[in-house]
Design a protein around this motif. Structure first.
Motif, PDB file in Angstrom:
ATOM      1  N   GLY A  15       0.814  -1.199   0.000  1.00  0.00           N
ATOM      2  CA  GLY A  15       0.000   0.000   0.000  1.00  0.00           C
ATOM      3  C   GLY A  15       0.845   1.245   0.000  1.00  0.00           C
ATOM      4  N   THR A  16       0.182   2.377  -0.134  1.00  0.00           N
ATOM      5  CA  THR A  16       0.849   3.666  -0.066  1.00  0.00           C
ATOM      6  C   THR A  16      -0.105   4.633   0.621  1.00  0.00           C
ATOM      7  OG1 THR A  16       2.002   5.378  -1.339  1.00  0.00           O
ATOM      8  CG2 THR A  16       0.030   4.449  -2.333  1.00  0.00           C
ATOM      9  N   PHE A  17       0.301   5.893   0.734  1.00  0.00           N
ATOM     10  CA  PHE A  17      -0.560   6.923   1.304  1.00  0.00           C
ATOM     11  C   PHE A  17      -0.586   8.122   0.378  1.00  0.00           C
ATOM     12  CE2 PHE A  17       0.230   4.533   5.174  1.00  0.00           C
ATOM     13  CZ  PHE A  17      -0.972   4.647   5.860  1.00  0.00           C
ATOM     14  N   VAL A  18      -1.754   8.725   0.255  1.00  0.00           N
ATOM     15  CA  VAL A  18      -1.907   9.972  -0.495  1.00  0.00           C
ATOM     16  C   VAL A  18      -1.763  11.105   0.513  1.00  0.00           C
ATOM     17  CG1 VAL A  18      -3.377  11.329  -2.016  1.00  0.00           C
ATOM     18  CG2 VAL A  18      -3.452   8.823  -2.112  1.00  0.00           C
ATOM     19  N   ILE A  19      -0.624  11.795   0.484  1.00  0.00           N
ATOM     20  CA  ILE A  19      -0.279  12.788   1.501  1.00  0.00           C
ATOM     21  C   ILE A  19      -0.046  14.136   0.832  1.00  0.00           C
ATOM     22  CG2 ILE A  19       1.355  13.410   3.319  1.00  0.00           C
ATOM     23  CD1 ILE A  19       2.015  10.420   3.574  1.00  0.00           C
ATOM     24  N   GLY A  20      -0.746  15.152   1.300  1.00  0.00           N
ATOM     25  CA  GLY A  20      -0.562  16.491   0.757  1.00  0.00           C
ATOM     26  C   GLY A  20      -1.248  17.514   1.638  1.00  0.00           C
ATOM     27  N   SER A  21      -1.207  18.786   1.222  1.00  0.00           N
ATOM     28  CA  SER A  21      -1.879  19.867   1.933  1.00  0.00           C
ATOM     29  C   SER A  21      -2.127  20.998   0.950  1.00  0.00           C
ATOM     30  CB  SER A  21      -1.027  20.358   3.110  1.00  0.00           C
ATOM     31  OG  SER A  21       0.117  21.046   2.640  1.00  0.00           O
ATOM     32  N   TYR A  22      -2.689  22.104   1.441  1.00  0.00           N
ATOM     33  CA  TYR A  22      -2.920  23.237   0.561  1.00  0.00           C
ATOM     34  C   TYR A  22      -1.618  23.776  -0.033  1.00  0.00           C
ATOM     35  CZ  TYR A  22      -7.679  23.715   2.507  1.00  0.00           C
ATOM     36  OH  TYR A  22      -8.984  23.505   2.876  1.00  0.00           O
ATOM     37  N   THR A  23      -0.550  23.692   0.738  1.00  0.00           N
ATOM     38  CA  THR A  23       0.712  24.300   0.307  1.00  0.00           C
ATOM     39  C   THR A  23       1.736  23.297  -0.199  1.00  0.00           C
ATOM     40  OG1 THR A  23       1.526  24.234   2.595  1.00  0.00           O
ATOM     41  CG2 THR A  23       0.430  26.260   1.874  1.00  0.00           C
ATOM     42  N   ALA A  24       1.487  22.013  -0.002  1.00  0.00           N
ATOM     43  CA  ALA A  24       2.434  20.978  -0.429  1.00  0.00           C
ATOM     44  C   ALA A  24       1.742  20.021  -1.388  1.00  0.00           C
ATOM     45  CB  ALA A  24       2.985  20.206   0.770  1.00  0.00           C
ATOM     46  N   PRO A  25       2.236  19.884  -2.620  1.00  0.00           N
ATOM     47  CA  PRO A  25       1.637  18.930  -3.559  1.00  0.00           C
ATOM     48  C   PRO A  25       1.708  17.509  -3.007  1.00  0.00           C
ATOM     49  CG  PRO A  25       3.221  20.379  -4.649  1.00  0.00           C
ATOM     50  CD  PRO A  25       3.393  20.586  -3.176  1.00  0.00           C
ATOM     51  N   THR A  26       0.811  16.670  -3.482  1.00  0.00           N
ATOM     52  CA  THR A  26       0.809  15.271  -3.068  1.00  0.00           C
ATOM     53  C   THR A  26       2.164  14.641  -3.351  1.00  0.00           C
ATOM     54  OG1 THR A  26      -1.539  15.112  -3.572  1.00  0.00           O
ATOM     55  CG2 THR A  26      -0.337  13.051  -3.334  1.00  0.00           C
ATOM     56  N   VAL A  27       2.739  14.005  -2.341  1.00  0.00           N
ATOM     57  CA  VAL A  27       4.092  13.473  -2.467  1.00  0.00           C
ATOM     58  C   VAL A  27       4.078  12.082  -3.098  1.00  0.00           C
ATOM     59  CG1 VAL A  27       4.925  14.790  -0.486  1.00  0.00           C
ATOM     60  CG2 VAL A  27       4.067  12.463  -0.148  1.00  0.00           C
ATOM     61  N   LYS A  28       5.187  11.716  -3.668  1.00  0.00           N
ATOM     62  CA  LYS A  28       5.375  10.374  -4.207  1.00  0.00           C
ATOM     63  C   LYS A  28       5.813   9.485  -3.056  1.00  0.00           C
ATOM     64  CE  LYS A  28       7.922   7.852  -7.805  1.00  0.00           C
ATOM     65  NZ  LYS A  28       8.921   7.987  -8.905  1.00  0.00           N
ATOM     66  N   TYR A  29       4.899   8.668  -2.569  1.00  0.00           N
ATOM     67  CA  TYR A  29       5.143   7.883  -1.363  1.00  0.00           C
ATOM     68  C   TYR A  29       5.297   6.419  -1.740  1.00  0.00           C
ATOM     69  CZ  TYR A  29       4.889   7.279   3.726  1.00  0.00           C
ATOM     70  OH  TYR A  29       5.191   7.030   5.050  1.00  0.00           O
ATOM     71  N   ALA A  30       6.450   5.867  -1.468  1.00  0.00           N
ATOM     72  CA  ALA A  30       6.798   4.522  -1.942  1.00  0.00           C
ATOM     73  C   ALA A  30       5.889   3.447  -1.353  1.00  0.00           C
ATOM     74  CB  ALA A  30       8.251   4.217  -1.596  1.00  0.00           C
ATOM     75  N   PRO A  31       5.451   2.486  -2.160  1.00  0.00           N
ATOM     76  CA  PRO A  31       4.643   1.372  -1.657  1.00  0.00           C
ATOM     77  C   PRO A  31       5.444   0.504  -0.696  1.00  0.00           C
ATOM     78  CG  PRO A  31       4.526   1.521  -4.055  1.00  0.00           C
ATOM     79  CD  PRO A  31       5.636   2.419  -3.623  1.00  0.00           C
ATOM     80  N   SER A  32       4.751  -0.084   0.266  1.00  0.00           N
ATOM     81  CA  SER A  32       5.399  -1.015   1.189  1.00  0.00           C
ATOM     82  C   SER A  32       4.345  -1.897   1.844  1.00  0.00           C
ATOM     83  CB  SER A  32       6.186  -0.262   2.272  1.00  0.00           C
ATOM     84  OG  SER A  32       5.297   0.355   3.189  1.00  0.00           O
ATOM     85  N   ARG A  33       4.804  -2.974   2.433  1.00  0.00           N
ATOM     86  CA  ARG A  33       3.897  -3.843   3.184  1.00  0.00           C
ATOM     87  C   ARG A  33       3.477  -3.176   4.487  1.00  0.00           C
ATOM     88  NH1 ARG A  33       3.150  -8.496   0.839  1.00  0.00           N
ATOM     89  NH2 ARG A  33       4.654  -9.223  -0.719  1.00  0.00           N
ATOM     90  N   LEU A  34       4.343  -2.346   5.050  1.00  0.00           N
ATOM     91  CA  LEU A  34       3.995  -1.632   6.272  1.00  0.00           C
ATOM     92  C   LEU A  34       2.808  -0.704   6.026  1.00  0.00           C
ATOM     93  CD1 LEU A  34       4.496  -0.757   9.192  1.00  0.00           C
ATOM     94  CD2 LEU A  34       6.167   0.909   8.325  1.00  0.00           C
ATOM     95  N   ASN A  35       2.807  -0.014   4.883  1.00  0.00           N
ATOM     96  CA  ASN A  35       1.695   0.881   4.564  1.00  0.00           C
ATOM     97  C   ASN A  35       0.379   0.115   4.481  1.00  0.00           C
ATOM     98  OD1 ASN A  35       3.473   3.031   4.399  1.00  0.00           O
ATOM     99  ND2 ASN A  35       3.703   2.866   2.175  1.00  0.00           N
TER     100      ASN A  35
END
Length: 398
Positions: free
Chosen positions: A331-351
């Motif tokens: 899995g991965t996570f979709v992480i962002g905010s108003y001031t930070a574009p969505t980051v490229k978050y590496a897939p992992s089993r932990l996610n």
């Protein structure tokens, strides 16, 4: 003591009611349903045949001092601070928090309501999600289409999650060689946010999923088993799991101008106050905020409103942190905010494990007991920090 009326029974509404200080506020929660659903669980009911134990009684999720009324709200007069229910009951308030969510509106697309009634969907009810699984379990080969029927989507990763879990199912059942899997989206790439699309697009290609971008679903031709787009493109199907369009709750507001064309509540993106009126906030999926419609967002917005109601400095930064199942235990996570574009978050089993764990701790999280842990985690995974780390890794050596 200030009277706070919370309209809605989802994660944001429940968390807010649980965390408002009983010494300062007389809190009432009004919801049309007596049950609270862990809505992300529908994905696994539909594509993993998971047990449908994803609901609990709303009353039992609230402390005793919070008043709960199972009533369907029909009218909200934001000028007079009055709310009317379908049963004719009238409620008044000092402050109101609108957490009315969104609901599926398949009737917006000709033929889609009938298609979803036939094959099911995984964004409305347990029964509909179970219908998806029954059709998938009976499938012996042909073309399966998974897609997003409108630009507004509750849990933006979910259309892609559905496609990826279908692909895993087909491979594990030995059906991949005699099947074709198609995914469509109205956006220019598989996932709208570029950062996470850089993770997902190669996975879709590697797994042989045919992707149709800029596909705005116009109608369903059930007689010929074909989906037709506004642009004139056609996708034939044997089995189709289409995420319907969404719209705000069918509540009449005064003033009516607080709603946009999709019946979403026009909300200040920082203060979360309903624009042009006093003593009203909106949180969660019901708002027109330029951020993901997901439970994590509603939770974070509820924290901002709780601080504002208590007279403390409060500002929402648009933070999103949506878990995304990539199938095969990753899995991965979709992480962002108003001031930070969505980051490229590496897939992992932990996610993936973290998303699975949320289904277990969700009910506790509504109480606010885990917030110190969540706060620390969100600080550690702030999108600005993650983006800076990526930039540092990509910087060439001196």
């Amino acid at each position: 003591m200030k009277r706070v009326l919370v309209i809605g029974g989802g994660s944001g509404a429940t968390f807010l009611a649980n965390t408002l200080d009983r010494r300062q506020f007389e809190t009432t929660v009004v919801s049309a349903s007596a049950l609270h659903m862990f809505q992300p669980g529908l994905l696994y009911v539909a594509f993993k045949n998971a047990p449908a134990r994803i609901t609990r009684e709303q009353r039992r999720l609230l402390p005793r001092h919070v008043r709960f009324e199972q009533q369907e709200v029909t009218d909200v007069n934001l000028r007079e601070h009055r709310v009317r229910t379908q049963a004719g009951r009238e409620l008044t308030y000092d402050e109101v928090v609108l957490a009315t969510g969104v609901r599926t509106d398949a009737a917006r697309i000709p033929g889609l309501a009938e298609l979803n009634a036939q094959f099911g969907d995984y964004h409305s009810t347990v029964a509909q999600a179970q219908k998806v699984w029954r059709h998938l379990a009976d499938f012996q080969g042909g073309t399966i289409v998974v897609g997003q029927g409108g630009p507004i989507c509750k849990c933006p990763p979910s259309p892609l999650e559905g496609a990826l879990l279908v692909e895993q199912y087909l491979r594990e059942r030995g059906l991949k060689s005699r099947s074709k899997l198609v995914f469509f989206t109205p956006y220019p790439r598989p996932y709208a946010a570029e950062g996470i699309n850089e993770v997902v697009a190669p996975i879709m290609q590697e797994r042989g999923i045919e992707v149709h971008t800029f596909f705005d679903l116009d109608r369903v031709d059930a007689a010929n088993r074909t989906l037709l787009s506004i642009e004139g493109e056609r996708i034939p199907y044997d089995l189709a799991f289409i995420v319907p369009p969404f719209a705000g709750a069918p509540i009449t507001y005064e003033p009516a101008e607080v709603l946009d064309e999709d019946r979403l509540i026009i909300t200040d993106k920082f203060s979360l106050r309903v624009k042009s009126v006093d003593s009203a906030f909106a949180i969660g999926d019901a708002t027109d905020l330029p951020t993901s419609k997901a439970g994590v967002g509603a939770h974070l917005e509820a924290k901002v409103v709780a601080r504002a109601l208590a007279g403390q400095p409060a500002r929402f930064d648009g933070r999103t942190h949506c878990p995304m199942d990539l199938a095969y235990g990753k899995g991965t996570f979709v992480i962002g905010s108003y001031t930070a574009p969505t980051v490229k978050y590496a897939p992992s089993r932990l996610n993936h494990w973290m998303k699975a764990a949320m289904a277990r701790i969700y009910w506790i999280s509504l109480r606010g007991w885990l917030d110190p842990i969540f706060d620390a985690y969100f600080r550690f995974t702030a999108p600005e920090k993650l983006a800076a780390k990526q930039t540092h890794r990509l910087r060439p050596a001196a």
